[in-house]
Design an enzyme around this catalytic site. Structure first.
Site, PDB file in Angstrom:
ATOM      1  N   TYR A   1       0.859  -1.181   0.000  1.00 47.40           N
ATOM      2  CA  TYR A   1       0.000   0.000   0.000  1.00 47.40           C
ATOM      3  C   TYR A   1       0.896   1.233   0.000  1.00 47.40           C
ATOM      4  O   TYR A   1       1.829   1.332   0.790  1.00 47.40           O
ATOM      5  CB  TYR A   1      -0.897  -0.002   1.238  1.00 47.40           C
ATOM      6  CG  TYR A   1      -1.836   1.184   1.320  1.00 47.40           C
ATOM      7  CD1 TYR A   1      -2.929   1.294   0.457  1.00 47.40           C
ATOM      8  CD2 TYR A   1      -1.635   2.199   2.251  1.00 47.40           C
ATOM      9  CE1 TYR A   1      -3.795   2.375   0.522  1.00 47.40           C
ATOM     10  CE2 TYR A   1      -2.498   3.292   2.323  1.00 47.40           C
ATOM     11  CZ  TYR A   1      -3.574   3.366   1.457  1.00 47.40           C
ATOM     12  OH  TYR A   1      -4.429   4.439   1.532  1.00 47.40           O
TER      13      TYR A   1
ATOM     14  N   ASP B   1       9.376   3.196  -0.146  1.00 48.18           N
ATOM     15  CA  ASP B   1       8.295   3.839   0.591  1.00 48.18           C
ATOM     16  C   ASP B   1       8.524   3.535   2.066  1.00 48.18           C
ATOM     17  O   ASP B   1       8.197   2.456   2.556  1.00 48.18           O
ATOM     18  CB  ASP B   1       6.941   3.318   0.099  1.00 48.18           C
ATOM     19  CG  ASP B   1       5.791   4.012   0.823  1.00 48.18           C
ATOM     20  OD1 ASP B   1       6.054   4.771   1.771  1.00 48.18           O
ATOM     21  OD2 ASP B   1       4.635   3.780   0.433  1.00 48.18           O
TER      22      ASP B   1
ATOM     23  N   LYS C   1       4.018   9.626   8.663  1.00 53.59           N
ATOM     24  CA  LYS C   1       3.791   9.146  10.029  1.00 53.59           C
ATOM     25  C   LYS C   1       4.731   9.772  11.072  1.00 53.59           C
ATOM     26  O   LYS C   1       4.493  10.883  11.511  1.00 53.59           O
ATOM     27  CB  LYS C   1       3.836   7.618  10.072  1.00 53.59           C
ATOM     28  CG  LYS C   1       2.794   6.995   9.115  1.00 53.59           C
ATOM     29  CD  LYS C   1       2.595   5.533   9.304  1.00 53.59           C
ATOM     30  CE  LYS C   1       1.753   4.915   8.206  1.00 53.59           C
ATOM     31  NZ  LYS C   1       0.337   4.789   8.482  1.00 53.59           N
TER      32      LYS C   1
HETATM   33  N1  PMP Z   1       2.837   4.316   2.256  1.00 51.53           N
HETATM   34  C1  PMP Z   1       2.774   3.402   3.245  1.00 51.53           C
HETATM   35  C2  PMP Z   1       3.818   2.334   3.307  1.00 51.53           C
HETATM   36  C3  PMP Z   1       1.763   3.468   4.201  1.00 51.53           C
HETATM   37  O1  PMP Z   1       1.713   2.548   5.172  1.00 51.53           O
HETATM   38  C4  PMP Z   1       0.812   4.501   4.114  1.00 51.53           C
HETATM   39  C5  PMP Z   1      -0.305   4.638   5.132  1.00 51.53           C
HETATM   40  N2  PMP Z   1      -0.560   3.612   5.938  1.00 51.53           N
HETATM   41  C6  PMP Z   1       0.911   5.423   3.071  1.00 51.53           C
HETATM   42  C7  PMP Z   1       1.945   5.308   2.160  1.00 51.53           C
HETATM   43  C8  PMP Z   1      -0.068   6.539   2.942  1.00 51.53           C
HETATM   44  O2  PMP Z   1       0.105   7.473   3.949  1.00 51.53           O
HETATM   45  P1  PMP Z   1      -1.093   8.429   4.398  1.00 51.53           P
HETATM   46  O3  PMP Z   1      -2.127   7.566   5.024  1.00 51.53           O
HETATM   47  O4  PMP Z   1      -0.439   9.401   5.322  1.00 51.53           O
HETATM   48  O5  PMP Z   1      -1.598   9.095   3.163  1.00 51.53           O
END
Ligand code: PMP
Length: 429
Positions: free
Chosen positions: A144, A239, A267
């Site tokens: 994700y 990511d 985060k």
């Molecule tokens: N990349 C990863 C690996 C994530 O875990 C998440 C959110 N859980 C995101 C991108 C997206 O971040 P956000 O919810 O702050 O848009």
């Protein structure tokens, strides 16, 4: 457990907000109950509207590595607040934040602040496409990367939990530019590259997967990706929205000693306020406006409250190397106890653990990619989740998410959690 107020609030919320929540996994749908409405949090604990107290293993899905309502973080936010909440103009804080990120992530030479992980990943693939003058991207099935159109093709996290990994509303033309490889399978990546010769701009990967539950990269998988990207002139994007500042100060790149071309962060970087960032090699990031032609902007980007919170957190982390060892120990304590109890009770589980993240999968087989993750017994997970919640343990409400630990979790919290796990497993028979 009393849930009168949460139930009432949820029924009201559903009249005004799609599904009553502002992010799908929060709805608790996959664990067959209504969500709890949270009224406050402190350290390792959250409290709901009915006054129930829980040991929290969601920790806002990662940001709260030092625990909720951390004193120093709160104090810098309140100091910053007195100077106004947003200016839409550059500040010294943003410059300090960029310096701090670069110190902790040596592969980042230029960095741009955004407001969420989603914005970071969307922007990273835009600049990678501009840099390579190619259009396709490779991601991994079940990973994700936020809810950008290009990523909602066989996505993980909530998309996987609710069985809609590919979203309506994403035009086929856009989806067709996203190629899905199999995590931990380098041949699947090589095959896609062969079939799309000179068409692949970027490979984006969660170096440790958090969004199918925790999956660990097999030996050399990430190094093989690095080599492949160098050979084929493809931009490698790590990511690190989850792993950044969590696995180590310098994230998965420090942990595995690999440099990505671009890195996406979120985060922890905002200390609990809405922040993301993307950055990397100078020659790529120089393409971003106003230095270059790749447009990306944000009214609230680099917001002074968010910068203060994030910067304070990062500075504390950068001085506390020992913290990561302690978190690893806590994770190991839970993982080992969970395994031992499950063995004793004859319930097949696989616990994937690294550092401060872990997932209990209800399966006896190894879990290392999308197919092994989705073959887990989600019905048993639901029973387990509810049995833990009833005992005051707040777990991520899906088989396909990570448990997050923090510096605030005490040994007594962990022991209570293990005792609750024992009881929960007894109820599964
Ligand atoms: N990349 C990863 C690996 C994530 O875990 C998440 C959110 N859980 C995101 C991108 C997206 O971040 P956000 O919810 O702050 O848009």
């Amino acid at each position: 457990m009393k849930t009168i107020k949460s139930t009432f609030l949820f029924s009201k919320a559903q009249q005004h907000i799609p599904g009553g929540v502002n992010s799908p996994v929060r709805a608790f749908k996959s664990v067959g109950r209504n969500p709890l409405f949270i009224s406050k949090a402190n350290g390792a604990y959250i409290f709901d509207a009915d006054g129930n107290k829980f040991i929290d293993y969601v920790m806002s899905w990662g940001p709260m590595i030092l625990g909720h309502a951390h004193r120093e973080v709160l104090s810098t936010i309140s100091k910053a607040m007195k100077n106004g909440t947003s200016y839409g103009a550059p500040t010294e804080l943003e410059m300090q934040m960029a310096e701090q990120i670069k110190k902790m992530f040596p592969s980042i030479e230029l960095v741009r602040m955004v407001n969420s992980g989603t914005e970071a990943t969307m922007s990273a693939i835009r600049v990678a496409r501009a840099f390579t003058k190619k259009n396709k991207i490779i991601k991994f099935e079940g990973c994700y990367h936020g809810h950008g159109d290009s990523f909602l093709v066989k996505a993980g996290s909530g998309a996987l939990t609710f069985g809609v990994p590919s979203s309506p509303g994403v035009p086929t033309e856009i989806a067709s530019l996203t190629l899905n490889a199999t995590y931990n399978n380098i041949q699947s990546v090589e095959k896609l590259i062969r079939e799309n010769k000179n068409d692949v701009a970027a490979i984006i990967v969660e170096p440790i997967v958090g969004n199918m539950g925790v999956l660990l990269p097999k030996q050399n998988f990430l190094k093989q990706l690095r080599t492949l990207c160098d050979k084929e002139k493809i931009v490698l994007i790590f990511d690190e929205v989850i792993t950044g500042f969590r696995l180590a100060q310098g994230g998965a790149q420090e942990y595995f000693n690999i440099k990505a071309d671009l890195t996406t962060l979120g985060k922890i970087i905002g200390g609990g306020l809405p922040v993301g960032a993307y950055g990397g090699r100078k020659e790529i990031m120089e393409l971003v406006a106003p230095l270059g032609p790749v447009y990306q902007a944000g009214t609230l980007s680099g917001n002074p409250l968010a910068m203060s919170a994030g910067l304070t957190l990062l500075r504390i982390l950068s001085k506390k190397k020992i913290l990561y060892k302690e978190l690893e120990k806590k994770g190991k304590f839970l993982a080992e106890n969970f395994r031992a109890i499950a063995k004793e009770k004859g319930i097949p589980i696989t616990v994937n653990h690294i550092g401060s993240v872990l997932t209990v999968f209800f399966t006896e087989q190894e879990v290392y990619d999308y197919h092994t993750a989705v073959s887990c017994d989600t019905k048993t997970f639901t029973k387990y989740f509810n049995a833990m919640l009833e005992q005051g343990i707040y777990l991520p409400p899906s088989q396909f998410e990570a448990m997050f630990l923090s510096a605030a979790h005490t040994h007594s919290d962990l022991e209570k959690t293990v005792a609750a796990f024992r009881k929960a497993l007894s109820k599964l028979h």
